[in-house]
Structure formats: C-alpha cells, structure tokens
Design a protein around this motif. Sequence first.
Motif, PDB file in Angstrom:
ATOM      1  N   LEU A   1       0.825  -1.205   0.000  1.00 22.49           N
ATOM      2  CA  LEU A   1       0.000   0.000   0.000  1.00 22.49           C
ATOM      3  C   LEU A   1       0.861   1.257   0.000  1.00 22.49           C
ATOM      4  N   GLN A   2       1.929   1.278   0.821  1.00 18.95           N
ATOM      5  CA  GLN A   2       2.777   2.470   0.939  1.00 18.95           C
ATOM      6  C   GLN A   2       3.502   2.810  -0.364  1.00 18.95           C
ATOM      7  N   GLN A   3       3.699   1.824  -1.233  1.00 20.31           N
ATOM      8  CA  GLN A   3       4.392   2.054  -2.503  1.00 20.31           C
ATOM      9  C   GLN A   3       3.419   2.141  -3.673  1.00 20.31           C
ATOM     10  N   CYS A   4       2.139   2.163  -3.385  1.00 18.84           N
ATOM     11  CA  CYS A   4       1.122   2.165  -4.438  1.00 18.84           C
ATOM     12  C   CYS A   4       0.140   3.303  -4.177  1.00 18.84           C
ATOM     13  N   CYS A   5      -1.093   2.999  -3.895  1.00 16.70           N
ATOM     14  CA  CYS A   5      -2.137   4.024  -3.783  1.00 16.70           C
ATOM     15  C   CYS A   5      -1.944   4.999  -2.625  1.00 16.70           C
ATOM     16  N   GLN A   6      -1.207   4.598  -1.587  1.00 15.87           N
ATOM     17  CA  GLN A   6      -0.993   5.525  -0.475  1.00 15.87           C
ATOM     18  C   GLN A   6      -0.266   6.781  -0.934  1.00 15.87           C
ATOM     19  N   LEU A   7       0.548   6.665  -1.981  1.00 16.96           N
ATOM     20  CA  LEU A   7       1.229   7.841  -2.539  1.00 16.96           C
ATOM     21  C   LEU A   7       0.216   8.878  -3.014  1.00 16.96           C
ATOM     22  N   TYR A   8      -0.907   8.409  -3.562  1.00 12.08           N
ATOM     23  CA  TYR A   8      -1.957   9.302  -4.052  1.00 12.08           C
ATOM     24  C   TYR A   8      -2.873   9.742  -2.909  1.00 12.08           C
ATOM     25  N   LEU A   9      -3.244   8.787  -2.061  1.00  8.04           N
ATOM     26  CA  LEU A   9      -4.170   9.089  -0.965  1.00  8.04           C
ATOM     27  C   LEU A   9      -3.588  10.103   0.010  1.00  8.04           C
ATOM     28  N   SER A  10      -2.275  10.112   0.151  1.00  8.86           N
ATOM     29  CA  SER A  10      -1.612  11.035   1.073  1.00  8.86           C
ATOM     30  C   SER A  10      -1.320  12.386   0.428  1.00  8.86           C
ATOM     31  N   GLY A  11      -1.502  12.483  -0.892  1.00  7.93           N
ATOM     32  CA  GLY A  11      -1.244  13.741  -1.578  1.00  7.93           C
ATOM     33  C   GLY A  11       0.193  13.922  -2.025  1.00  7.93           C
ATOM     34  N   GLN A  12       1.029  12.886  -1.875  1.00  2.00           N
ATOM     35  CA  GLN A  12       2.427  12.993  -2.298  1.00  2.00           C
ATOM     36  C   GLN A  12       2.541  13.190  -3.810  1.00  2.00           C
ATOM     37  N   THR A  13       1.624  12.579  -4.547  1.00  2.00           N
ATOM     38  CA  THR A  13       1.594  12.706  -5.996  1.00  2.00           C
ATOM     39  C   THR A  13       0.158  12.485  -6.448  1.00  2.00           C
ATOM     40  N   TYR A  14      -0.093  12.602  -7.751  1.00  2.00           N
ATOM     41  CA  TYR A  14      -1.448  12.428  -8.259  1.00  2.00           C
ATOM     42  C   TYR A  14      -1.402  11.469  -9.446  1.00  2.00           C
ATOM     43  N   PRO A  15      -2.399  10.592  -9.602  1.00  9.41           N
ATOM     44  CA  PRO A  15      -2.385   9.626 -10.705  1.00  9.41           C
ATOM     45  C   PRO A  15      -2.278  10.311 -12.072  1.00  9.41           C
ATOM     46  N   ASN A  16      -1.481   9.720 -12.960  1.00  8.90           N
ATOM     47  CA  ASN A  16      -1.273  10.326 -14.277  1.00  8.90           C
ATOM     48  C   ASN A  16      -2.121   9.686 -15.372  1.00  8.90           C
ATOM     49  N   ASN A  17      -3.046   8.789 -14.979  1.00  8.90           N
ATOM     50  CA  ASN A  17      -3.979   8.216 -15.954  1.00  8.90           C
ATOM     51  C   ASN A  17      -5.242   7.765 -15.229  1.00  8.90           C
ATOM     52  N   ALA A  18      -6.282   7.525 -16.022  1.00 10.13           N
ATOM     53  CA  ALA A  18      -7.596   7.225 -15.443  1.00 10.13           C
ATOM     54  C   ALA A  18      -7.621   5.889 -14.690  1.00 10.13           C
ATOM     55  N   GLU A  19      -6.960   4.870 -15.217  1.00  7.85           N
ATOM     56  CA  GLU A  19      -6.993   3.576 -14.526  1.00  7.85           C
ATOM     57  C   GLU A  19      -6.332   3.667 -13.151  1.00  7.85           C
ATOM     58  N   THR A  20      -5.213   4.349 -13.082  1.00  8.49           N
ATOM     59  CA  THR A  20      -4.548   4.522 -11.785  1.00  8.49           C
ATOM     60  C   THR A  20      -5.427   5.325 -10.835  1.00  8.49           C
ATOM     61  N   LEU A  21      -6.095   6.352 -11.360  1.00  9.77           N
ATOM     62  CA  LEU A  21      -7.014   7.124 -10.528  1.00  9.77           C
ATOM     63  C   LEU A  21      -8.154   6.247 -10.023  1.00  9.77           C
ATOM     64  N   MET A  22      -8.716   5.435 -10.906  1.00  7.78           N
ATOM     65  CA  MET A  22      -9.817   4.551 -10.501  1.00  7.78           C
ATOM     66  C   MET A  22      -9.352   3.593  -9.401  1.00  7.78           C
ATOM     67  N   ARG A  23      -8.170   3.014  -9.573  1.00  4.61           N
ATOM     68  CA  ARG A  23      -7.635   2.103  -8.547  1.00  4.61           C
ATOM     69  C   ARG A  23      -7.435   2.838  -7.222  1.00  4.61           C
ATOM     70  N   SER A  24      -6.929   4.060  -7.293  1.00  6.99           N
ATOM     71  CA  SER A  24      -6.693   4.814  -6.062  1.00  6.99           C
ATOM     72  C   SER A  24      -8.020   5.214  -5.405  1.00  6.99           C
ATOM     73  N   ARG A  25      -9.045   5.474  -6.209  1.00  9.06           N
ATOM     74  CA  ARG A  25     -10.364   5.780  -5.642  1.00  9.06           C
ATOM     75  C   ARG A  25     -10.932   4.553  -4.932  1.00  9.06           C
ATOM     76  N   TYR A  26     -10.749   3.379  -5.509  1.00  6.87           N
ATOM     77  CA  TYR A  26     -11.182   2.153  -4.842  1.00  6.87           C
ATOM     78  C   TYR A  26     -10.464   2.030  -3.486  1.00  6.87           C
ATOM     79  N   SER A  27      -9.161   2.270  -3.495  1.00  2.41           N
ATOM     80  CA  SER A  27      -8.399   2.200  -2.243  1.00  2.41           C
ATOM     81  C   SER A  27      -8.886   3.240  -1.241  1.00  2.41           C
TER      82      SER A  27
END
Length: 126
Positions: free
Chosen positions: A14-40
């Motif tokens: 988790l810390q090396q995947c969606c947590q990067l987005y959920l914490s605001g460290q970075t933002y998904p650069n494509n829709a599939e990654t965003l969808m996965r992070s929204r699920y998380s």
Amino acid sequence: MTEELCPCGSGKPLQQCCQLYLSGQTYPNNAETLMRSRYSAYVTGNLPYLRKSWHPETCPELDGDELQTQWSRLEVVRSKRGLKKSVVEFKAWYLEDGAERVLHEISLFKLHKKRWVYVGPLAGWP
C-alpha cells in the motif's frame, strides 16, 4: 512483519502504491490509476481524496455513509485511454448481508485542471 498489500489489486505494498496518491504525495497520471486509487480510498475511508478526485460538476454531497461498505476485491476489466477523456470498466466486490456481491461499472474520467477526475458511470460502452 509483512507489509499491507494495496487494496487496488496491484500486488504492491500500500505504501508504494495508492498511499502515494491518498496522502497527496503525488497524483495519478492516468484514469486507470485514478480509478484504482479511488477504490483504495473507499477501502481505507479516505473521504477527502474521493471528493478531490471527483469532477466538481458531478460530485454528490458525500457524508461518509459511502464508506460503510466492506469492499473485498477489485478487477479492472478493461480501460481505454484518451488524451482528455478515458473509460475504465471494473468490477468491485463487496460484502452485504453475509454474501459477496459485485458492482460492475463502466466509468468516465476526464482531465480537469490538468488532473484526471472521475465523472460518473456510462450507460454503455462499445
């Protein structure tokens, strides 16, 4: 002690995947990654991230009730990348009344202010 795997199904911690987005460290650069992070975000109860990643014109009033569902797994069926719009079809399984059920959705994502955001479900997709 083993690291917690990301709920999005990537197989990564988790810390090396969606947590990067959920914490605001970075933002998904494509829709599939965003969808996965929204699920998380749904799985981990991150309501601020869900609001931030939803298109402002289609985002409903979110009060936290959306986070009560117990999600069990995610499958990305297919995705189609575009320059300004993308579509992701997914299945998300959850538990309800002791039975596993599935949410099957074809979702539209758009670039909004240089970030991918969730717009909503599509009625169909060829």
